[in-house]
Design a protein around this motif. Structure first.
Motif, short mmCIF file in Angstrom:
data_model
loop_
_atom_site.label_atom_id
_atom_site.label_comp_id
_atom_site.label_asym_id
_atom_site.label_seq_id
_atom_site.Cartn_x
_atom_site.Cartn_y
_atom_site.Cartn_z
N GLY A 178 -17.79 -0.23 -6.04
CA GLY A 178 -19.15 -0.28 -6.58
C GLY A 178 -20.11 -1.01 -5.68
N ASP A 179 -19.74 -1.16 -4.42
CA ASP A 179 -20.57 -1.87 -3.44
C ASP A 179 -20.22 -1.30 -2.06
N TYR A 180 -21.17 -0.59 -1.43
CA TYR A 180 -20.85 0.07 -0.17
C TYR A 180 -20.70 -0.90 1.00
N GLY A 181 -21.00 -2.15 0.78
CA GLY A 181 -20.65 -3.17 1.76
C GLY A 181 -19.42 -3.95 1.34
N GLY A 182 -18.67 -3.40 0.39
CA GLY A 182 -17.55 -4.12 -0.20
C GLY A 182 -16.44 -4.48 0.78
N GLY A 211 -16.56 4.35 3.21
CA GLY A 211 -17.32 4.93 2.12
C GLY A 211 -16.51 5.00 0.84
N TRP A 212 -15.25 5.44 0.94
CA TRP A 212 -14.40 5.53 -0.24
C TRP A 212 -14.16 4.15 -0.84
N THR A 213 -13.86 3.16 0.02
CA THR A 213 -13.63 1.80 -0.46
C THR A 213 -14.87 1.24 -1.15
N GLY A 214 -16.03 1.43 -0.51
CA GLY A 214 -17.27 0.95 -1.12
C GLY A 214 -17.56 1.61 -2.45
N HIS A 215 -17.29 2.92 -2.53
CA HIS A 215 -17.52 3.63 -3.80
C HIS A 215 -16.61 3.10 -4.90
N ARG A 216 -15.34 2.86 -4.57
CA ARG A 216 -14.40 2.35 -5.58
C ARG A 216 -14.75 0.92 -6.00
N ILE A 224 0.84 -1.21 0.00
CA ILE A 224 0.00 0.00 0.00
C ILE A 224 0.87 1.25 0.00
N ALA A 225 1.90 1.25 0.85
CA ALA A 225 2.78 2.42 0.93
C ALA A 225 3.47 2.69 -0.39
N GLU A 226 3.77 1.65 -1.14
CA GLU A 226 4.50 1.82 -2.40
C GLU A 226 3.58 2.06 -3.59
N HIS A 227 2.45 1.34 -3.64
CA HIS A 227 1.62 1.36 -4.84
C HIS A 227 0.24 1.98 -4.63
N GLY A 228 -0.15 2.24 -3.39
CA GLY A 228 -1.49 2.75 -3.14
C GLY A 228 -2.53 1.65 -3.19
N TYR A 229 -3.80 2.05 -3.28
CA TYR A 229 -4.92 1.11 -3.26
C TYR A 229 -5.50 0.90 -4.66
N HIS A 230 -6.05 -0.30 -4.85
CA HIS A 230 -6.82 -0.61 -6.03
C HIS A 230 -8.01 -1.48 -5.59
N PRO A 231 -8.98 -0.89 -4.89
CA PRO A 231 -10.06 -1.68 -4.30
C PRO A 231 -10.90 -2.40 -5.35
#
Length: 401
Positions: free
Chosen positions: A258-262, A251-256, A73-80
């Motif tokens: 496409g499922d707010y319970g993701g 919220g951000w993770t769920g938005h990325r 995560i520190a190197e590449h960031g997130y790709h939820p």
């Protein structure tokens, strides 16, 4: 030009906090040294995958398991995303994804790395070590308000040797979370509501179990409003600010995704970690004492330690209640216990998941303060030596931290 003496306040601070830092640091060094010796002498890490408890050198183990994810995560960031495992029908139906790990700790790693030039491994250790000392000071401050300076010193020592404490000096987020939680509770106890809200908000960006801290701050703030102690605006502001970090990330993770319970689907499908009302915990607690191993995720030695930790926590809880501490400590402790014991997970991890229960250090710390300094240091020193096995090696090499 002669060197000027430091201001009195700095000297007083050094005199007050110096023993806490020295005791905690000494105990951790003892335990850490034993941990590294056990890793080196057993040598099992050499035959394991670098992601899963292995490496070329003993200290490489400190950045495996969750530590590997934090470095990614520190190197590449997130790709939820939620990616099904082709043909999977068992517990694991989704591929692991970095979105399961909260952002504050890897963000701190990246910041320290860019500021110092250290690699992500070294930066992660540096953040954890500094946070562990901040947590020791916070635990001391909370306990000292209830039982005096010597009790606070004993509680800081217990933080160094408690089961699961091997992750305090590893590429893990636990030390940062406990530091934020301890100082947030202290802020509530000293009626600094905005500080409590901001620290809790930050904790919500670090670990999902911050929901327990959010609930504790909210209950304490509502009680203050009811008693009309600090007006309305300050406690209500703490209630409003405290959950923002947790809600923002979910919220951000769920938005990325496409499922707010993701986030919860990812935890369940990729790690089999989900709320089950304590069924798995009961299954393990009724199996381990009789030598059965027909439950999920069996790690015999680590599970035995985790079982002892659960029983210890349940024994210390009524002793804490009997002391009638501030409500924020009771609610935080009770909610954390419920969240951890009510979930299906790798049970060997429980000793780490219960590490944030620093209010449970208070009853034994009050008892330990009656010892002479020599006896206190001897007792904690022996525990520190043993902690290299039960709090470090058992997690990283005989379980899954």
């Amino acid at each position: 030009m002669p060197v000027q003496a430091p201001p009195d306040r700095w000297r007083r601070a050094a005199e007050y906090y110096g023993p806490v830092l020295a005791l905690y640091g000494t105990l951790k060094l003892l335990g850490f040294g034993v941990f590294m010796y056990l890793l080196h002498s057993a040598g099992d890490y050499r035959d394991k995958h670098p992601r899963f408890g292995g490496g070329e050198r003993p200290w490489d183990v400190l950045a495996t398991w969750d530590g590997w994810w934090y470095q990614q995560i520190a190197e590449h960031g997130y790709h939820p995303e939620l990616v099904p495992v082709p043909g999977a029908t068992g517990l694991i139906t989704l591929e692991g994804n970095s979105a399961a790990f909260f952002p504050l700790y890897p963000a701190a790693m990246r910041l320290v790395s860019e500021a110092t030039g250290l690699g992500l491994y070294g930066s992660g250790l540096l953040v954890s070590v500094f946070a562990s000392f901040a947590a020791a000071l916070g635990i001391h401050a909370v306990t000292a308000r209830l039982g005096g300076r010597r009790a606070g010193l004993a509680a800081a020592g217990l933080w160094a040797v408690w089961p699961g404490s091997g992750v305090e000096w590893a590429v893990y987020s636990d030390s940062l979370y406990v530091a934020l939680a301890a100082w947030s509770c202290h802020a509530v106890m000293t009626r600094r509501w905005l500080t409590a809200g901001l620290l809790t908000c930050a904790a919500g960006l670090n670990r999902p179990t911050a929901v327990a801290l959010i609930g504790a701050v909210a209950v304490a703030a509502l009680l203050a409003v009811h008693r009309r102690q600090d007006g309305i605006a300050r406690p209500v502001t703490a209630i409003a600010v405290a959950p923002l970090g947790l809600l923002a990330y979910l919220g951000w993770t769920g938005h990325r995704m496409g499922d707010y319970g993701g986030y919860f689907k990812l935890q369940s499908g990729a790690w089999a970690h989900e709320w089950d009302y304590g069924r798995h915990t009961v299954d393990v607690l009724t199996s381990v004492p009789v030598g059965h191993s027909d439950y999920l995720f069996v790690w015999p030695y680590a599970d035995l330690i985790a079982t002892g930790v659960v029983l210890l926590a349940l024994a210390l809880l009524p002793l804490l209640v009997r002391l009638r501490p501030p409500l924020v400590l009771l609610v935080y402790t009770a909610l954390t216990l419920v969240l951890v014991l009510g979930s299906q997970q790798i049970f060997a991890n429980v000793s780490r998941y219960l590490l944030p229960l620093f209010p449970l250090f208070i009853p034994p710390a009050l008892a330990l303060r009656r010892l002479s300094p020599a006896h206190l240091y001897l007792l904690l020193g022996l525990a520190a030596l043993a902690s290299g096995s039960y709090a470090g090696y058992a997690l990283f090499e005989l379980g899954v931290p």
